[in-house]
Design a protein around this motif. Sequence first.
Motif, PDB file in Angstrom:
ATOM      1  N   GLU A  17       0.833  -1.209   0.000  1.00 56.90           N
ATOM      2  CA  GLU A  17       0.000   0.000   0.000  1.00 56.90           C
ATOM      3  C   GLU A  17       0.864   1.254   0.000  1.00 56.90           C
ATOM      4  O   GLU A  17       0.581   2.207  -0.739  1.00 56.90           O
ATOM      5  CB  GLU A  17      -0.930   0.001   1.206  1.00 56.90           C
ATOM      6  N   ARG A  21       1.211   4.194  -3.046  1.00 60.12           N
ATOM      7  CA  ARG A  21       0.996   5.623  -2.787  1.00 60.12           C
ATOM      8  C   ARG A  21       2.224   6.466  -3.103  1.00 60.12           C
ATOM      9  O   ARG A  21       2.092   7.641  -3.442  1.00 60.12           O
ATOM     10  CB  ARG A  21       0.580   5.838  -1.339  1.00 60.12           C
ATOM     11  N   VAL A  50       3.290  10.861   2.540  1.00 55.96           N
ATOM     12  CA  VAL A  50       2.260   9.837   2.668  1.00 55.96           C
ATOM     13  C   VAL A  50       2.041   9.456   4.130  1.00 55.96           C
ATOM     14  O   VAL A  50       0.908   9.283   4.578  1.00 55.96           O
ATOM     15  CB  VAL A  50       2.622   8.588   1.828  1.00 55.96           C
TER      16      VAL A  50
END
Length: 66
Positions: A17, A21, A50
């Motif tokens: 993930e 990103r 992020v």
Amino acid sequence: MNRLREQRELAGLSQSELADRVGLSQQSISYLETGDRDGKLSTWRRICDVLDADMSDLLPRLWEKP
């Protein structure tokens, strides 16, 4: 050693993930977490954005006095 894994887990993200990103591969995130690669400053900036973290949170040794 850096604190990337700790900060990533606090954010509730998997390596995949975070990689998505930031625009990296999962393997690249793994290398950064283990210290096998240093990574570019621009990469660390994207990761910090992020994770909503400061660079000094992820790479404290850069700010330590010798």
